[in-house]
Design a protein around this motif. Structure first.
Motif, short mmCIF file in Angstrom:
data_model
loop_
_atom_site.label_atom_id
_atom_site.label_comp_id
_atom_site.label_asym_id
_atom_site.label_seq_id
_atom_site.Cartn_x
_atom_site.Cartn_y
_atom_site.Cartn_z
N UNK A 91 16.40 -7.15 -4.35
CA UNK A 91 15.17 -7.04 -4.99
C UNK A 91 14.11 -7.19 -3.66
N UNK A 92 14.27 -7.92 -2.50
CA UNK A 92 13.35 -8.01 -1.44
C UNK A 92 13.37 -6.61 -1.02
N UNK A 93 14.40 -5.88 -0.59
CA UNK A 93 14.65 -4.55 -0.08
C UNK A 93 13.68 -3.55 -0.91
N UNK A 94 14.00 -3.58 -2.21
CA UNK A 94 13.09 -2.94 -3.28
C UNK A 94 11.74 -3.29 -3.14
N UNK A 95 11.26 -4.19 -3.01
CA UNK A 95 9.92 -4.63 -3.25
C UNK A 95 9.20 -4.31 -1.64
N UNK A 96 9.98 -4.38 -0.49
CA UNK A 96 9.44 -3.79 0.59
C UNK A 96 9.50 -2.54 0.80
N UNK A 97 10.60 -1.96 0.05
CA UNK A 97 10.48 -0.22 -0.07
C UNK A 97 9.19 0.17 -0.86
N UNK A 98 9.06 -0.38 -2.04
CA UNK A 98 7.87 0.03 -2.89
C UNK A 98 6.60 -0.40 -2.28
N UNK A 99 6.35 -1.46 -1.51
CA UNK A 99 5.22 -1.89 -0.67
C UNK A 99 5.15 -0.66 0.35
N UNK A 101 6.03 2.37 0.57
CA UNK A 101 5.72 3.46 -0.05
C UNK A 101 4.23 3.40 -0.64
N UNK A 102 3.91 2.36 -1.02
CA UNK A 102 2.20 2.22 -1.54
C UNK A 102 1.57 2.18 -0.35
N UNK A 103 1.83 1.69 0.85
CA UNK A 103 1.03 1.89 2.06
C UNK A 103 1.05 3.05 2.48
N UNK A 104 2.19 3.87 2.70
CA UNK A 104 2.29 5.37 3.21
C UNK A 104 1.27 6.03 2.06
N UNK A 105 1.56 5.97 0.74
CA UNK A 105 0.66 6.58 -0.04
C UNK A 105 -0.70 6.33 0.20
N UNK A 106 -1.06 5.15 0.35
CA UNK A 106 -2.61 4.82 0.58
C UNK A 106 -2.90 5.35 1.77
N UNK A 107 -2.41 5.08 2.99
CA UNK A 107 -2.81 5.77 4.00
C UNK A 107 -2.89 7.35 4.12
N UNK A 108 -1.81 8.13 3.66
CA UNK A 108 -1.98 9.48 3.21
C UNK A 108 -3.00 9.95 2.71
N UNK A 109 -3.32 9.35 1.53
CA UNK A 109 -4.34 9.92 0.72
C UNK A 109 -5.83 9.70 1.38
N UNK A 110 -6.09 8.82 2.48
CA UNK A 110 -7.11 8.65 3.13
C UNK A 110 -7.52 9.65 4.28
N UNK A 111 -6.45 10.33 4.67
CA UNK A 111 -6.53 11.07 5.58
C UNK A 111 -6.30 12.66 5.19
#
Length: 111
Positions: A91-99, A101-111
């Motif tokens: 569960x922790x690995x899934x949450x870290x992966x999701x987090x 991915x969310x950070x990656x998507x958030x920074x990717x959309x800003x650039x």
């Protein structure tokens, strides 16, 4: 007369020997009775000690069975704990992966 005296002396000595033998038999009989009483007491005590040992053996067997049962329960609990830890790590690995991915998507959309 000496013959009569000698016979009386022999008779007296024989009678004294018989009395000593009789007293010895009486003492031996008393010792035998005492020995029999002691033997009876020892047998009785050994019987009670046997019962005590049988009860102790029974309790030991019961305790051994309870320890086996407790050991099985502890092993089952250990397996559950390891399973829960494994699931928690997943569960922790899934949450870290999701987090991530969310950070990656958030920074990717800003650039």
């Amino acid at each position: 007369m000496q013959s009569d005296d000698a016979q009386r002396r022999v008779l007296f000595d024989s009678r004294a020997a018989i009395q000593r033998s009789n007293q010895s038999v009486i003492k031996s009989h008393a010792v035998a009775i005492e020995t029999e009483q002691i033997g009876t007491e020892v047998i009785s005590e050994l019987g009670s000690q046997r019962e005590t040992l049988l009860q102790a053996k029974s309790r030991l067997t019961d305790t051994d069975q309870e320890l086996d049962r407790s050991r099985k329960i502890m092993n089952a609990m250990r397996k559950r704990i390891l399973t829960n830890k494994f699931i928690l790590i997943l569960i922790i690995i899934c949450e870290v992966s999701i987090l991530g991915c969310l950070i990656y998507i958030k920074f990717r959309s800003h650039f």
